[in-house]
Structure formats: structure tokens, C-alpha cells
Design a protein around this motif. Structure first.
Motif, PDB file in Angstrom:
ATOM      1  N   ILE A  61       0.854  -1.181   0.000  1.00  0.00           N
ATOM      2  CA  ILE A  61       0.000   0.000   0.000  1.00  0.00           C
ATOM      3  C   ILE A  61       0.896   1.238   0.000  1.00  0.00           C
ATOM      4  CG2 ILE A  61      -1.822   1.253   1.239  1.00  0.00           C
ATOM      5  CD1 ILE A  61      -2.741  -1.514   0.248  1.00  0.00           C
ATOM      6  N   LYS A  62       0.658   2.164  -0.918  1.00  0.00           N
ATOM      7  CA  LYS A  62       1.514   3.345  -1.084  1.00  0.00           C
ATOM      8  C   LYS A  62       1.044   4.551  -0.279  1.00  0.00           C
ATOM      9  CE  LYS A  62       4.006   1.322  -4.240  1.00  0.00           C
ATOM     10  NZ  LYS A  62       5.034   0.473  -3.748  1.00  0.00           N
ATOM     11  N   ASN A  63      -0.268   4.635   0.023  1.00  0.00           N
ATOM     12  CA  ASN A  63      -0.815   5.794   0.730  1.00  0.00           C
ATOM     13  C   ASN A  63      -1.749   5.355   1.855  1.00  0.00           C
ATOM     14  OD1 ASN A  63       0.319   7.758  -1.110  1.00  0.00           O
ATOM     15  ND2 ASN A  63      -1.205   7.053  -2.586  1.00  0.00           N
ATOM     16  N   SER A  64      -1.747   6.096   2.946  1.00  0.00           N
ATOM     17  CA  SER A  64      -2.660   5.833   4.054  1.00  0.00           C
ATOM     18  C   SER A  64      -4.046   6.366   3.711  1.00  0.00           C
ATOM     19  CB  SER A  64      -2.150   6.508   5.328  1.00  0.00           C
ATOM     20  OG  SER A  64      -0.911   5.955   5.710  1.00  0.00           O
ATOM     21  N   GLY A  65      -5.075   5.764   4.332  1.00  0.00           N
ATOM     22  CA  GLY A  65      -6.461   6.193   4.106  1.00  0.00           C
ATOM     23  C   GLY A  65      -7.289   5.049   3.575  1.00  0.00           C
ATOM     24  N   SER A  66      -7.964   5.278   2.461  1.00  0.00           N
ATOM     25  CA  SER A  66      -8.788   4.246   1.822  1.00  0.00           C
ATOM     26  C   SER A  66      -8.025   3.647   0.649  1.00  0.00           C
ATOM     27  CB  SER A  66     -10.103   4.840   1.325  1.00  0.00           C
ATOM     28  OG  SER A  66     -10.871   5.274   2.405  1.00  0.00           O
ATOM     29  N   TYR A  67      -8.239   2.347   0.429  1.00  0.00           N
ATOM     30  CA  TYR A  67      -7.580   1.646  -0.672  1.00  0.00           C
ATOM     31  C   TYR A  67      -8.668   1.059  -1.559  1.00  0.00           C
ATOM     32  CZ  TYR A  67      -4.847  -1.827  -3.218  1.00  0.00           C
ATOM     33  OH  TYR A  67      -4.264  -2.576  -4.203  1.00  0.00           O
TER      34      TYR A  67
END
Length: 190
Positions: A61-67
Motif C-alpha cells: 500500500i503506497k498511501n494511508s487512508g482508503s484503498y
């Protein structure tokens, strides 16, 4: 002639009835599937595994938050698969099956496996795990590649132990934990 027509009508009705019920499940089957998770953190991983546990897809996963990612599973072999979001202290899983290039999810809720927590402070080793499924926890501690302790912890929804290691035995240690058909390893030094 009347018997042949009656038999043909009955056979056609049976096929129509079977197709009607088969299509109920197939209506939910799709060639592409959108996999979504909320509250993900950068560095967690998403893996797709087949029924034998072999990873057919793995992505960090490259970014925090929603995937959210849309997958085309039509090239996968028929069988049961699991999408696993590997988080810090838990693994969130969703099972689906592929048949003739179409994907159907087996249920609408996610299953969770809690990972063991392993922490070393000085000559103390702390091991704990939430075990709502009451599965045992096998712990093996190694000193310089030689096993020095093996124990299976069971009983209760929270499994925990504190191991006091010899202050005189300075060197490399490793703890291996097996539970829920998975293994976890941590290396540490005293």
C-alpha cells in the motif's frame, strides 16, 4: 407421441428450473472485482492467495487512508482464493471463488486473524496474542540457531507469556510463533 411430448416438457421444465437457480448465484459473479479497504496505512500489503496458500498477487500500500483497486480475475484457474490485507497487528481476509472466469464472493463480511505481538526488552521476551478463535500458540525460542525452549500456549481468548532469558547468554536470539496455520519470526539480540 403424447408420452414423448410430456417427457420433453418435463425435461425442459427441469432444465429451466436448474438454470434459474444456477443463475441466481451467477448474477453476483463478475469478471472484474473492486477490492476496497478503509483505514489502511502506507507499508501494509494486499495479497491474493489461491486455495493452497500460494500468493498470486502481492502489492504494498503506497498511501494511508482508503484503498481501492479493480482486479480482472478472469485469467485465474477455477478455485477458492483469499484477498488478505496484512496490517500491523491483524490480517483482514475476504474469500472468493473463481469459476469459468467469473468471481463470486463467498460472504459479505471480512474475517480477521490477530497477529501475535512479540517484544524484547533487555533479557525479557513478551509474547501475546488475541485468540478469539481459541487456537493454540506454539512458541519456539532459539539461541544462536539452537532451540532452547518450545511451548504451546492454549486456553483463553488472550494468550500471553513473559520469558526471562539468561543475562549471561549474550548473543543472537530468534522466536518463532505458529498459530492459525501461519508462522511469525522475530530476531533480537541480548
Amino acid at each position: 407421441m403424447k408420452k414423448i411430448i410430456v417427457v420433453a416438457l418435463m425435461f425442459g421444465t427441469l432444465i429451466g428450473y436448474a438454470n434459474e437457480h444456477t443463475n441466481d448465484n451467477e448474477l453476483n459473479a463478475k469478471k472484474t472485482v473492486k477490492v476496497e479497504f478503509s483505514n489502511v496505512k502506507k507499508g501494509q500489503t494486499l495479497a491474493i492467495k489461491n486455495g493452497e496458500g500460494v500468493t498470486v498477487y502481492n502489492n504494498e500500500i503506497k498511501n494511508s487512508g482508503s484503498y481501492s483497486k479493480t482486479f480482472d480475475f478472469s485469467a485465474l484457474e477455477d478455485g477458492i482464493y483469499t484477498a488478505e490485507l496484512n496490517k500491523d497487528f491483524e490480517i483482514v481476509m475476504k474469500q472468493f471463488y473463481v469459476k469459468n472466469g467469473l468471481v463470486t464472493f463467498l460472504n459479505n463480511k471480512n474475517e480477521k486473524i490477530f497477529k501475535p505481538v512479540i517484544r524484547a526488552e533487555g533479557n525479557l521476551l513478551y509474547v501475546s496474542k488475541i485468540a478469539f478463535n481459541n487456537k493454540p500458540l506454539k512458541v519456539v525460542i532459539y539461541y544462536n540457531s539452537e532451540p532452547i525452549l518450545s511451548e504451546t500456549i492454549k486456553g483463553g481468548e488472550i494468550l500471553k507469556r513473559v520469558y526471562k532469558l539468561s543475562e549471561n547468554e549474550i548473543g543472537n536470539y530468534k522466536v518463532s510463533i505458529s498459530t492459525d496455520d501461519r508462522s511469525y519470526v522475530k530476531d533480537f539480540t541480548i
